[in-house]
Design a protein around this motif. Structure first.
Motif, PDB file in Angstrom:
ATOM      1  N   GLN A 217       0.842  -1.191   0.000  1.00 45.41           N
ATOM      2  CA  GLN A 217       0.000   0.000   0.000  1.00 45.41           C
ATOM      3  C   GLN A 217       0.878   1.243   0.000  1.00 45.41           C
ATOM      4  OE1 GLN A 217      -3.730  -0.116   2.378  1.00 45.41           O
ATOM      5  NE2 GLN A 217      -2.872  -1.939   3.327  1.00 45.41           N
ATOM      6  N   PHE A 218       1.079   1.790  -1.179  1.00 52.00           N
ATOM      7  CA  PHE A 218       1.884   3.000  -1.307  1.00 52.00           C
ATOM      8  C   PHE A 218       1.466   3.736  -2.573  1.00 52.00           C
ATOM      9  CE2 PHE A 218       4.181  -0.327  -3.514  1.00 52.00           C
ATOM     10  CZ  PHE A 218       4.569   0.278  -4.706  1.00 52.00           C
ATOM     11  N   VAL A 219       1.908   4.967  -2.684  1.00 54.42           N
ATOM     12  CA  VAL A 219       1.607   5.766  -3.859  1.00 54.42           C
ATOM     13  C   VAL A 219       2.811   6.664  -4.130  1.00 54.42           C
ATOM     14  CG1 VAL A 219       0.523   7.653  -2.560  1.00 54.42           C
ATOM     15  CG2 VAL A 219      -0.118   7.275  -4.947  1.00 54.42           C
ATOM     16  N   GLU A 220       3.053   6.947  -5.399  1.00 53.49           N
ATOM     17  CA  GLU A 220       4.128   7.853  -5.780  1.00 53.49           C
ATOM     18  C   GLU A 220       3.527   9.198  -6.178  1.00 53.49           C
ATOM     19  OE1 GLU A 220       6.201   6.986  -9.362  1.00 53.49           O
ATOM     20  OE2 GLU A 220       7.979   8.147  -8.786  1.00 53.49           O
ATOM     21  N   ILE A 221       3.965  10.252  -5.496  1.00 48.67           N
ATOM     22  CA  ILE A 221       3.510  11.609  -5.795  1.00 48.67           C
ATOM     23  C   ILE A 221       4.743  12.498  -5.917  1.00 48.67           C
ATOM     24  CG2 ILE A 221       2.114  13.572  -5.058  1.00 48.67           C
ATOM     25  CD1 ILE A 221       0.472  11.678  -3.338  1.00 48.67           C
ATOM     26  N   GLU A 222       4.892  13.140  -7.043  1.00 47.76           N
ATOM     27  CA  GLU A 222       6.037  14.031  -7.291  1.00 47.76           C
ATOM     28  C   GLU A 222       7.356  13.320  -6.999  1.00 47.76           C
ATOM     29  OE1 GLU A 222       5.336  17.595  -5.085  1.00 47.76           O
ATOM     30  OE2 GLU A 222       3.420  18.007  -6.085  1.00 47.76           O
ATOM     31  N   ASP A 223       7.467  12.075  -7.490  1.00 47.54           N
ATOM     32  CA  ASP A 223       8.689  11.270  -7.388  1.00 47.54           C
ATOM     33  C   ASP A 223       9.040  10.853  -5.965  1.00 47.54           C
ATOM     34  OD1 ASP A 223       9.122  11.375 -10.170  1.00 47.54           O
ATOM     35  OD2 ASP A 223      10.127  13.318  -9.983  1.00 47.54           O
ATOM     36  N   VAL A 224       8.086  10.942  -5.070  1.00 49.68           N
ATOM     37  CA  VAL A 224       8.302  10.484  -3.693  1.00 49.68           C
ATOM     38  C   VAL A 224       7.329   9.360  -3.405  1.00 49.68           C
ATOM     39  CG1 VAL A 224       8.279  11.098  -1.242  1.00 49.68           C
ATOM     40  CG2 VAL A 224       9.091  12.754  -2.942  1.00 49.68           C
ATOM     41  N   ARG A 225       7.819   8.281  -2.802  1.00 56.57           N
ATOM     42  CA  ARG A 225       6.971   7.135  -2.454  1.00 56.57           C
ATOM     43  C   ARG A 225       6.421   7.339  -1.036  1.00 56.57           C
ATOM     44  NH1 ARG A 225       8.218   0.783  -3.096  1.00 56.57           N
ATOM     45  NH2 ARG A 225       7.264  -0.028  -1.205  1.00 56.57           N
ATOM     46  N   TYR A 226       5.093   7.358  -0.928  1.00 52.45           N
ATOM     47  CA  TYR A 226       4.418   7.553   0.346  1.00 52.45           C
ATOM     48  C   TYR A 226       3.652   6.283   0.734  1.00 52.45           C
ATOM     49  CZ  TYR A 226       5.142  12.600  -0.308  1.00 52.45           C
ATOM     50  OH  TYR A 226       5.691  13.841  -0.506  1.00 52.45           O
ATOM     51  N   SER A 227       3.703   5.939   2.002  1.00 51.78           N
ATOM     52  CA  SER A 227       2.940   4.811   2.529  1.00 51.78           C
ATOM     53  C   SER A 227       1.509   5.248   2.824  1.00 51.78           C
ATOM     54  CB  SER A 227       3.609   4.307   3.812  1.00 51.78           C
ATOM     55  OG  SER A 227       2.747   3.461   4.539  1.00 51.78           O
ATOM     56  N   HIS A 228       0.632   4.253   3.050  1.00 56.60           N
ATOM     57  CA  HIS A 228      -0.722   4.547   3.508  1.00 56.60           C
ATOM     58  C   HIS A 228      -0.737   4.945   4.977  1.00 56.60           C
ATOM     59  CE1 HIS A 228      -0.021   0.542   5.008  1.00 56.60           C
ATOM     60  NE2 HIS A 228      -1.123   0.588   5.712  1.00 56.60           N
ATOM     61  N   LEU A 236       1.375  13.507   6.417  1.00 57.16           N
ATOM     62  CA  LEU A 236       1.522  12.775   5.158  1.00 57.16           C
ATOM     63  C   LEU A 236       1.863  11.317   5.438  1.00 57.16           C
ATOM     64  CD1 LEU A 236       3.768  15.353   3.245  1.00 57.16           C
ATOM     65  CD2 LEU A 236       1.278  15.149   3.139  1.00 57.16           C
ATOM     66  N   GLY A 237       1.791  10.485   4.403  1.00 59.04           N
ATOM     67  CA  GLY A 237       2.222   9.109   4.542  1.00 59.04           C
ATOM     68  C   GLY A 237       3.717   9.041   4.800  1.00 59.04           C
ATOM     69  N   THR A 238       4.154   8.012   5.496  1.00 56.48           N
ATOM     70  CA  THR A 238       5.581   7.851   5.755  1.00 56.48           C
ATOM     71  C   THR A 238       6.318   7.616   4.437  1.00 56.48           C
ATOM     72  OG1 THR A 238       5.305   5.473   6.137  1.00 56.48           O
ATOM     73  CG2 THR A 238       5.186   6.920   8.054  1.00 56.48           C
ATOM     74  N   THR A 239       7.594   7.984   4.404  1.00 60.02           N
ATOM     75  CA  THR A 239       8.359   7.922   3.157  1.00 60.02           C
ATOM     76  C   THR A 239       9.574   7.008   3.230  1.00 60.02           C
ATOM     77  OG1 THR A 239       9.592   9.901   3.838  1.00 60.02           O
ATOM     78  CG2 THR A 239       7.648  10.228   2.449  1.00 60.02           C
ATOM     79  N   ASP A 240       9.740   6.274   4.323  1.00 63.61           N
ATOM     80  CA  ASP A 240      10.854   5.336   4.451  1.00 63.61           C
ATOM     81  C   ASP A 240      10.376   3.957   4.023  1.00 63.61           C
ATOM     82  OD1 ASP A 240      13.161   4.031   5.052  1.00 63.61           O
ATOM     83  OD2 ASP A 240      12.982   4.180   7.222  1.00 63.61           O
ATOM     84  N   PRO A 241      10.765   3.465   2.835  1.00 63.52           N
ATOM     85  CA  PRO A 241      10.243   2.182   2.342  1.00 63.52           C
ATOM     86  C   PRO A 241      10.734   1.009   3.185  1.00 63.52           C
ATOM     87  CG  PRO A 241      11.988   2.971   0.906  1.00 63.52           C
ATOM     88  CD  PRO A 241      11.711   4.072   1.890  1.00 63.52           C
ATOM     89  N   GLN A 242       9.834   0.376   3.910  1.00 62.66           N
ATOM     90  CA  GLN A 242      10.229  -0.694   4.806  1.00 62.66           C
ATOM     91  C   GLN A 242       9.030  -1.561   5.165  1.00 62.66           C
ATOM     92  OE1 GLN A 242      11.519   1.173   8.465  1.00 62.66           O
ATOM     93  NE2 GLN A 242       9.773   2.542   8.459  1.00 62.66           N
ATOM     94  N   THR A 243       9.329  -2.772   5.594  1.00 61.75           N
ATOM     95  CA  THR A 243       8.334  -3.669   6.143  1.00 61.75           C
ATOM     96  C   THR A 243       8.781  -4.033   7.551  1.00 61.75           C
ATOM     97  OG1 THR A 243       7.815  -4.578   3.964  1.00 61.75           O
ATOM     98  CG2 THR A 243       7.164  -5.886   5.882  1.00 61.75           C
ATOM     99  N   VAL A 244       7.873  -3.927   8.497  1.00 60.14           N
ATOM    100  CA  VAL A 244       8.205  -4.152   9.903  1.00 60.14           C
ATOM    101  C   VAL A 244       7.444  -5.374  10.406  1.00 60.14           C
ATOM    102  CG1 VAL A 244       8.257  -3.138  12.216  1.00 60.14           C
ATOM    103  CG2 VAL A 244       8.473  -1.663  10.194  1.00 60.14           C
ATOM    104  N   HIS A 245       8.172  -6.356  10.925  1.00 57.01           N
ATOM    105  CA  HIS A 245       7.573  -7.542  11.539  1.00 57.01           C
ATOM    106  C   HIS A 245       7.803  -7.468  13.046  1.00 57.01           C
ATOM    107  CE1 HIS A 245       7.085  -9.505   7.640  1.00 57.01           C
ATOM    108  NE2 HIS A 245       8.345  -9.240   7.372  1.00 57.01           N
ATOM    109  N   PRO A 285      13.835  -3.788   4.163  1.00 57.11           N
ATOM    110  CA  PRO A 285      13.560  -2.766   3.138  1.00 57.11           C
ATOM    111  C   PRO A 285      12.513  -3.244   2.160  1.00 57.11           C
ATOM    112  CG  PRO A 285      15.633  -3.882   2.683  1.00 57.11           C
ATOM    113  CD  PRO A 285      15.175  -4.370   4.036  1.00 57.11           C
ATOM    114  N   SER A 286      11.609  -2.360   1.773  1.00 61.65           N
ATOM    115  CA  SER A 286      10.603  -2.690   0.772  1.00 61.65           C
ATOM    116  C   SER A 286      11.206  -2.527  -0.616  1.00 61.65           C
ATOM    117  CB  SER A 286       9.381  -1.770   0.906  1.00 61.65           C
ATOM    118  OG  SER A 286       8.743  -1.969   2.142  1.00 61.65           O
ATOM    119  N   ALA A 287      10.711  -3.342  -1.538  1.00 63.98           N
ATOM    120  CA  ALA A 287      11.191  -3.221  -2.917  1.00 63.98           C
ATOM    121  C   ALA A 287      10.816  -1.848  -3.470  1.00 63.98           C
ATOM    122  CB  ALA A 287      10.569  -4.315  -3.782  1.00 63.98           C
ATOM    123  N   ARG A 288      11.737  -1.214  -4.125  1.00 61.64           N
ATOM    124  CA  ARG A 288      11.479   0.138  -4.653  1.00 61.64           C
ATOM    125  C   ARG A 288      10.877   0.061  -6.054  1.00 61.64           C
ATOM    126  NH1 ARG A 288      13.398   4.519  -2.129  1.00 61.64           N
ATOM    127  NH2 ARG A 288      14.720   4.252  -0.310  1.00 61.64           N
TER     128      ARG A 288
END
Length: 292
Positions: A217-228, A236-245, A285-288
């Motif tokens: 669940q993410f979206v790219e706006i103005e070349d920035v990846r934002y989380s839900h 705003l949505g967080t911008t550090d691409p990661q998965t936390v277990h 890290p989440s896949a970019r």
């Protein structure tokens, strides 16, 4: 004594697929346990659904003054206060106005204006709501506030369903809601439940795990990846691409801490978890890659 058999059930609740796997002596016992567990999910949804204007949680926003609430809702609100403290403010259920604003931006792929973010921030903060434990009541201090339990309600529902199944005399069970889960004793003649975690599998027993992040669940706006996931510091949505277990004794604890960890980021998130007993965390890290 009759050997326990494996039974599996699934239904959609809280906007996700809920799977229950358990070992029981008969199909009647298994079906009744699963039926009661799914009813618990439905009850939590009716109580805490932010999309339903008639839910108990939504109706809080329509009232000023102290409102007595149900046992389930009060339990989760108490926990939310606790995890706000534990996470040094990262876990904040008053984020509702920001979530509403960000959902619109998420759909339209455009950032909200600074003015709208500022207006939403005025309605966000742990100091803006209070609990009265003696009277099991809650009070919102500003008109327009919206509580959002998206980072904790699913975990609570998993725990409630899990405990209900235990009361049916079933100890070997798994309750999985969209990848967040809690497991009991291992299946017969095994060392644990085989659980997929990313590209690997692990054997687990008597534990819970929740996953949070922007993998799906993410979206790219103005070349920035934002989380839900919305950070109350920015709106705003967080911008550090990661998965936390996060692994913890209960699903509610794992759910809240995984959400908080996603917002805090790896360094602060790991520091938070290190202070807590019987809890562990893994940041991946989440896949970019970006949607078309």
């Amino acid at each position: 004594m009759r050997a326990a058999e494996r039974f599996e059930f699934d239904e959609v609740h809280l906007g996700t697929l809920v799977r229950i796997t358990l070992y029981a002596p008969t199909s009647d016992v298994a079906e009744k346990a699963a039926q009661d567990a799914f009813a618990a999910f439905q009850s939590v949804n009716e109580t805490m659904n932010t999309y339903d204007a008639q839910s108990e949680l939504s109706r809080l926003a329509e009232n000023r003054g102290w409102i007595r609430v149900s046992d389930d809702l009060f339990t989760v609100l108490q926990a939310a206060k606790h995890y706000h403290h534990v996470s040094e403010g990262a876990f904040d259920i008053t984020v509702g106005p920001m979530v509403r604003l960000w959902r619109r931006s998420y759909r339209q792929r455009e950032l909200p204006s600074e003015q709208r973010i500022a207006e939403a921030k005025e309605l966000v903060g742990n100091h803006l709501w209070e609990l009265d434990e003696q009277n099991q009541s809650v009070r919102l201090l500003k008109s327009g506030m919206r509580l959002d339990l998206g980072g904790i309600a699913k975990g609570y529902a998993i725990d409630k369903a899990f405990e209900i199944i235990l009361k049916h005399g079933i100890t070997s069970l798994l309750v999985d809601a969209g990848g967040d889960f809690r497991v009991g004793a291992p299946p017969p003649n095994t060392d644990g439940w085989t659980i997929a975690k990313g590209d690997e599998t692990v054997l687990l027993k008597e534990t819970a795990m929740a996953t949070s992040g922007d993998r799906f669940q993410f979206v790219e706006i103005e070349d920035v990846r934002y989380s839900h996931l919305v950070d109350t510091r920015t709106g705003l949505g967080t911008t550090d691409p990661q998965t936390v277990h996060v692994r913890a004794p209960t699903a509610m604890q794992a759910d809240a801490l995984a959400t908080a960890g996603s917002i805090l980021g790896r360094e602060k998130g790991e520091a938070m978890i290190e202070r807590l007993p019987n809890v562990s965390v893994e940041f991946l890290p989440s896949a970019r890659h970006f949607p078309d």
